[in-house]
Design a protein around this motif. Structure first.
Motif, PDB file in Angstrom:
ATOM      1  N   MET A 132      45.151  38.095  28.003  1.00  4.79           N
ATOM      2  CA  MET A 132      44.497  36.686  28.215  1.00  4.79           C
ATOM      3  C   MET A 132      44.245  36.248  29.506  1.00  4.79           C
ATOM      4  O   MET A 132      43.068  35.628  29.894  1.00  4.79           O
ATOM      5  N   PHE A 133      45.186  36.470  30.543  1.00  7.38           N
ATOM      6  CA  PHE A 133      45.198  36.106  31.992  1.00  7.38           C
ATOM      7  C   PHE A 133      43.762  36.857  32.640  1.00  7.38           C
ATOM      8  O   PHE A 133      43.255  36.060  33.360  1.00  7.38           O
ATOM      9  N   TYR A 134      43.525  38.106  32.062  1.00  7.94           N
ATOM     10  CA  TYR A 134      42.459  38.862  32.870  1.00  7.94           C
ATOM     11  C   TYR A 134      41.317  38.303  32.216  1.00  7.94           C
ATOM     12  O   TYR A 134      40.204  38.384  33.184  1.00  7.94           O
ATOM     13  N   LEU A 135      41.242  38.156  31.304  1.00  2.00           N
ATOM     14  CA  LEU A 135      39.745  37.301  30.489  1.00  2.00           C
ATOM     15  C   LEU A 135      39.436  36.082  31.103  1.00  2.00           C
ATOM     16  O   LEU A 135      38.365  35.647  31.722  1.00  2.00           O
ATOM     17  N   ILE A 136      40.519  35.001  31.184  1.00  2.00           N
ATOM     18  CA  ILE A 136      40.325  33.950  32.093  1.00  2.00           C
ATOM     19  C   ILE A 136      39.935  34.118  33.301  1.00  2.00           C
ATOM     20  O   ILE A 136      39.231  33.531  33.818  1.00  2.00           O
ATOM     21  N   HIS A 137      40.639  35.093  33.951  1.00  2.00           N
ATOM     22  CA  HIS A 137      40.333  35.245  35.615  1.00  2.00           C
ATOM     23  C   HIS A 137      38.821  35.893  35.518  1.00  2.00           C
ATOM     24  O   HIS A 137      38.173  35.467  36.652  1.00  2.00           O
ATOM     25  N   PHE A 138      38.427  36.576  34.775  1.00  2.00           N
ATOM     26  CA  PHE A 138      36.692  37.022  34.792  1.00  2.00           C
ATOM     27  C   PHE A 138      35.994  36.012  34.528  1.00  2.00           C
ATOM     28  O   PHE A 138      34.930  35.723  35.258  1.00  2.00           O
ATOM     29  N   TYR A 139      36.094  35.159  33.564  1.00  3.08           N
ATOM     30  CA  TYR A 139      35.380  33.834  33.349  1.00  3.08           C
ATOM     31  C   TYR A 139      35.329  32.919  34.446  1.00  3.08           C
ATOM     32  O   TYR A 139      34.336  32.356  34.966  1.00  3.08           O
ATOM     33  N   LYS A 140      36.731  32.932  35.018  1.00  2.00           N
ATOM     34  CA  LYS A 140      37.071  31.912  36.160  1.00  2.00           C
ATOM     35  C   LYS A 140      35.922  32.163  37.290  1.00  2.00           C
ATOM     36  O   LYS A 140      35.301  31.334  38.061  1.00  2.00           O
ATOM     37  N   THR A 141      36.008  33.430  37.682  1.00  2.00           N
ATOM     38  CA  THR A 141      35.310  33.869  38.715  1.00  2.00           C
ATOM     39  C   THR A 141      33.833  34.054  38.724  1.00  2.00           C
ATOM     40  O   THR A 141      32.943  33.506  39.154  1.00  2.00           O
ATOM     41  N   LEU A 142      33.420  34.125  37.233  1.00  3.29           N
ATOM     42  CA  LEU A 142      31.828  34.149  36.843  1.00  3.29           C
ATOM     43  C   LEU A 142      31.297  32.923  37.208  1.00  3.29           C
ATOM     44  O   LEU A 142      30.309  32.726  37.847  1.00  3.29           O
ATOM     45  N   PHE A 143      32.101  31.693  36.541  1.00  4.68           N
ATOM     46  CA  PHE A 143      31.411  30.531  36.573  1.00  4.68           C
ATOM     47  C   PHE A 143      31.826  29.924  37.987  1.00  4.68           C
ATOM     48  O   PHE A 143      31.614  28.658  38.101  1.00  4.68           O
ATOM     49  N   PRO A 185      30.932  40.810  43.720  1.00  8.55           N
ATOM     50  CA  PRO A 185      31.718  40.531  44.965  1.00  8.55           C
ATOM     51  C   PRO A 185      32.649  39.395  44.865  1.00  8.55           C
ATOM     52  O   PRO A 185      33.654  39.663  45.279  1.00  8.55           O
ATOM     53  N   SER A 186      32.270  38.445  44.132  1.00 14.96           N
ATOM     54  CA  SER A 186      33.249  37.306  43.839  1.00 14.96           C
ATOM     55  C   SER A 186      34.515  37.920  43.052  1.00 14.96           C
ATOM     56  O   SER A 186      35.704  37.457  43.316  1.00 14.96           O
ATOM     57  N   LEU A 187      34.347  38.712  42.045  1.00 17.29           N
ATOM     58  CA  LEU A 187      35.371  39.360  41.335  1.00 17.29           C
ATOM     59  C   LEU A 187      36.199  40.045  41.986  1.00 17.29           C
ATOM     60  O   LEU A 187      37.374  40.080  41.784  1.00 17.29           O
ATOM     61  N   GLY A 188      35.616  41.153  42.819  1.00 15.71           N
ATOM     62  CA  GLY A 188      36.515  41.984  43.731  1.00 15.71           C
ATOM     63  C   GLY A 188      37.302  41.090  44.637  1.00 15.71           C
ATOM     64  O   GLY A 188      38.403  41.156  44.834  1.00 15.71           O
ATOM     65  N   ARG A 189      36.642  40.010  45.299  1.00 15.16           N
ATOM     66  CA  ARG A 189      37.499  39.277  46.364  1.00 15.16           C
ATOM     67  C   ARG A 189      38.532  38.384  45.683  1.00 15.16           C
ATOM     68  O   ARG A 189      39.877  38.490  46.116  1.00 15.16           O
ATOM     69  N   GLU A 190      38.347  37.824  44.495  1.00 13.42           N
ATOM     70  CA  GLU A 190      39.575  37.357  43.974  1.00 13.42           C
ATOM     71  C   GLU A 190      40.410  38.049  43.137  1.00 13.42           C
ATOM     72  O   GLU A 190      41.557  37.679  43.274  1.00 13.42           O
ATOM     73  N   SER A 191      40.107  39.064  42.855  1.00  8.57           N
ATOM     74  CA  SER A 191      40.903  40.044  42.256  1.00  8.57           C
ATOM     75  C   SER A 191      42.211  40.462  43.343  1.00  8.57           C
ATOM     76  O   SER A 191      43.256  40.891  43.176  1.00  8.57           O
ATOM     77  N   PHE A 192      41.252  40.972  44.558  1.00  4.53           N
ATOM     78  CA  PHE A 192      42.286  41.468  45.749  1.00  4.53           C
ATOM     79  C   PHE A 192      43.268  40.233  46.143  1.00  4.53           C
ATOM     80  O   PHE A 192      44.537  40.600  46.358  1.00  4.53           O
ATOM     81  N   LEU A 193      42.806  38.849  46.276  1.00  2.00           N
ATOM     82  CA  LEU A 193      43.754  37.865  46.375  1.00  2.00           C
ATOM     83  C   LEU A 193      45.076  37.960  45.439  1.00  2.00           C
ATOM     84  O   LEU A 193      46.152  37.603  45.637  1.00  2.00           O
ATOM     85  N   VAL A 194      44.682  37.903  44.254  1.00  6.08           N
ATOM     86  CA  VAL A 194      45.823  37.816  42.962  1.00  6.08           C
ATOM     87  C   VAL A 194      46.517  39.027  43.190  1.00  6.08           C
ATOM     88  O   VAL A 194      47.739  38.569  43.090  1.00  6.08           O
ATOM     89  N   GLU A 195      46.157  40.385  43.462  1.00  2.00           N
ATOM     90  CA  GLU A 195      47.009  41.206  43.669  1.00  2.00           C
ATOM     91  C   GLU A 195      47.773  41.142  44.874  1.00  2.00           C
ATOM     92  O   GLU A 195      48.870  41.595  44.917  1.00  2.00           O
ATOM     93  N   THR A 196      47.469  40.684  45.706  1.00  2.53           N
ATOM     94  CA  THR A 196      48.089  40.391  47.005  1.00  2.53           C
ATOM     95  C   THR A 196      49.148  39.306  46.980  1.00  2.53           C
ATOM     96  O   THR A 196      50.332  39.503  47.469  1.00  2.53           O
ATOM     97  N   SER A 224      40.354  42.918  34.660  1.00  3.79           N
ATOM     98  CA  SER A 224      39.332  41.716  34.248  1.00  3.79           C
ATOM     99  C   SER A 224      38.033  42.065  33.979  1.00  3.79           C
ATOM    100  O   SER A 224      37.078  41.450  33.191  1.00  3.79           O
ATOM    101  N   PHE A 225      37.564  43.209  34.670  1.00  5.34           N
ATOM    102  CA  PHE A 225      36.151  43.539  34.365  1.00  5.34           C
ATOM    103  C   PHE A 225      36.167  44.244  32.995  1.00  5.34           C
ATOM    104  O   PHE A 225      34.949  43.655  32.265  1.00  5.34           O
TER     105      PHE A 225
END
Length: 258
Positions: A1-12, A188-199, A210-211
């Motif tokens: 669920m976390f990854y699905l929320i992360h995807f839509y949060k980044t999308l919107f 691009p937004s999904l890649g940037r936000e994912s990198f920050l979460v991983e860090t 998420s993808f």
């Protein structure tokens, strides 16, 4: 669920892109569940079948309902209709006008019954004659007048092919293409936000998960369409999987630098 929320949060995070992506998903779903309605709306080619037919006029004391039931059971008879008194009068007039026999208008006021018999388009002339003879036998010794068999000039008619008709057939591909375009805009937004979460949250493969979680509803929808309907949806699903794979590969290469 976390990854699905992360995807839509980044999308919107880009409301316009997110809204358009959701709209294309709803449009794609509509093409699956309302495929025939959409094709009809856009002018899909249709075949208009017209059957040969003839009229029969007989005294009103004949049981036309019985004759109707008997004729309906014959091979080559598509349908049998009982005629109103006004329709019977019109048919009598048409029959008499086609002959050289002198007649009086008062003849039209006599009490008659009538039926219309629709025949199969591919029924041969001999079979048509057999059906007409059978109708005479059903009436017994009563006087039955049969009109000629009318064969429409064109038994089938197709709507002309136009760009709207083609649009109705391939609209699923259009929605898939738009979905991939809007998805590419969010990579691009999904890649940037994912990198920050991983860090900072010690999670791994955030972009990948998420993808794919984000694409799961579309893949499930199109897979179901392929199973239930096949046809064009094989191409739609294949196109989406190819496009998704390309975008995923590009996202992996750029996600640490966006």
């Amino acid at each position: 669920m976390f990854y699905l929320i992360h995807f839509y949060k980044t999308l919107f995070a880009k409301p316009i892109t997110g809204t358009l992506w959701v709209m294309t998903f709803l449009g794609l779903a509509s093409t699956v569940f309302y495929e025939k309605n959409i094709q009809t709306f856009f002018g899909e080619q249709k075949t208009e079948a017209k059957n040969p037919y003839f009229y029969a006029v007989m005294p009103s004391d004949i049981n036309t309902s019985y004759i109707q039931r008997k004729l309906k059971g014959l091979p080559g008879v598509e349908s049998v209709y009982l005629l109103s008194k006004q329709s019977v009068g019109e048919q009598i007039k048409a029959i008499l006008q086609s002959t050289a026999v002198e007649w009086d208008n008062e003849l039209l006021n006599l009490d008659y019954a009538g039926i219309k018999v629709d025949l199969s388009p591919d029924l041969q002339g001999r079979s048509q004659t057999l059906i007409r003879n059978y109708l005479n036998r059903l009436a017994g010794d009563k006087d039955v007048t049969l009109g000629a068999v009318h064969t429409p000039l064109s038994l089938s008619k197709k709507m002309p092919t136009n760009w709207l008709g083609l649009l109705g057939q391939y609209i699923g591909l259009i929605f898939v293409g738009l979905s991939l375009v809007f998805l590419a805009m969010s990579i691009p937004s999904l890649g940037r936000e994912s990198f920050l979460v991983e860090t900072y949250q010690r999670k791994t493969k955030v972009f990948e998960k998420s993808f794919f979680y984000g694409q799961a509803p579309i893949i499930a929808l199109l897979t179901g369409a392929v199973i239930m309907k096949g046809g064009i949806f094989f191409i739609v699903l294949g196109t989406y999987l190819v496009g998704m794979t390309i975008l995923f590969s590009l996202g992996l290469k750029k996600r640490q630098w966006v």
